[in-house]
Design an enzyme around this catalytic site. Sequence first.
Site, PDB file in Angstrom:
ATOM      1  NE  ARG A   1      -2.414  -1.679   3.269  1.00  0.00           N
ATOM      2  CZ  ARG A   1      -2.110  -2.956   3.542  1.00  0.00           C
ATOM      3  NH1 ARG A   1      -2.393  -3.898   2.665  1.00  0.00           N
ATOM      4  NH2 ARG A   1      -1.518  -3.281   4.673  1.00  0.00           N
TER       5      ARG A   1
ATOM      6  CD  GLU B   1       1.387 -11.588  17.730  1.00  0.00           C
ATOM      7  OE1 GLU B   1       0.808 -11.896  18.768  1.00  0.00           O
ATOM      8  OE2 GLU B   1       0.808 -11.159  16.701  1.00  0.00           O
TER       9      GLU B   1
HETATM   10  P1  AMP Z   1       4.872  -2.970  11.410  1.00  0.00           P
HETATM   11  O1  AMP Z   1       6.121  -3.498  10.773  1.00  0.00           O
HETATM   12  O2  AMP Z   1       4.449  -3.745  12.607  1.00  0.00           O
HETATM   13  O3  AMP Z   1       4.962  -1.486  11.685  1.00  0.00           O
HETATM   14  O4  AMP Z   1       3.683  -3.206  10.367  1.00  0.00           O
HETATM   15  C1  AMP Z   1       3.513  -2.329   9.327  1.00  0.00           C
HETATM   16  C2  AMP Z   1       3.106  -3.023   8.046  1.00  0.00           C
HETATM   17  O5  AMP Z   1       2.055  -3.940   8.244  1.00  0.00           O
HETATM   18  C3  AMP Z   1       2.591  -1.987   7.056  1.00  0.00           C
HETATM   19  O6  AMP Z   1       3.037  -2.327   5.750  1.00  0.00           O
HETATM   20  C4  AMP Z   1       1.083  -2.058   7.183  1.00  0.00           C
HETATM   21  O7  AMP Z   1       0.459  -1.873   5.939  1.00  0.00           O
HETATM   22  C5  AMP Z   1       0.805  -3.455   7.751  1.00  0.00           C
HETATM   23  N1  AMP Z   1      -0.129  -3.422   8.893  1.00  0.00           N
HETATM   24  C6  AMP Z   1       0.169  -3.733  10.184  1.00  0.00           C
HETATM   25  N2  AMP Z   1      -0.901  -3.661  10.967  1.00  0.00           N
HETATM   26  C7  AMP Z   1      -1.925  -3.269  10.176  1.00  0.00           C
HETATM   27  C8  AMP Z   1      -3.319  -2.973  10.409  1.00  0.00           C
HETATM   28  N3  AMP Z   1      -3.886  -3.078  11.622  1.00  0.00           N
HETATM   29  N4  AMP Z   1      -4.067  -2.577   9.347  1.00  0.00           N
HETATM   30  C9  AMP Z   1      -3.524  -2.454   8.125  1.00  0.00           C
HETATM   31  N5  AMP Z   1      -2.229  -2.726   7.841  1.00  0.00           N
HETATM   32  C10 AMP Z   1      -1.431  -3.123   8.847  1.00  0.00           C
END
Ligand code: AMP
Length: 174
Positions: free
Chosen positions: A61, A98
């Site tokens: 995205r 996780e």
């Molecule tokens: P992180 O590495 O944990 O910061 O996760 C970020 C990535 O996971 C991004 O590319 C987001 O698009 C996706 N992502 C994580 N959690 C969500 C959520 N609740 N809704 C939509 N996309 C998420």
Amino acid sequence: MSVESISAAIRDVVDFPKKGIIFKDITPVLKSEKLFREVVDIIAKRYEKRKPDYFVAIESRGFLFGSALAYKLGCGLVPVRKKGKLPYKTIEESYALEYGTATIEVHADALGKGDNVIIIDDLLATGGTAAATAKLVERLGGKVVGFEFVIELAFLSGRKTLSKYDVNSIIVVN
Ligand code: AMP
């Protein structure tokens, strides 16, 4: 049009892609020509006077917003993708999820020494993906000028993971 309208358009999808996750669906924002433009314009405004060389966009995205910003500001676009998707020579970074690990890649010739980049994605959660992207950029000699996110899940403390960088988000979910 305002940040409230953008926020109102983001749809919560419960238990997607797995139980316990509330997925922030930005497709209604993309569908609205006004809201999509508003998001791009809010971010673009911050860089009008200090245009980066590249937007580094995170699969998938991040590509949607990054490409519009690169076009609007007249910058290049560099995609960071999940392992195995980029066709040419790559460098990779792995980071903890996780359960298990994830690996992302960038083309080995995508950036050069001293290139100023903005890293962009739709959402900041734990910051693992964004921090790994910054490592890729820095390994190629690029400078991370800042991070841009449409949504920040503040309760997951991604900002702490990115504490040495300038981090902006349009909508903060507490
Ligand atoms: P992180 O590495 O944990 O910061 O996760 C970020 C990535 O996971 C991004 O590319 C987001 O698009 C996706 N992502 C994580 N959690 C969500 C959520 N609740 N809704 C939509 N996309 C998420």
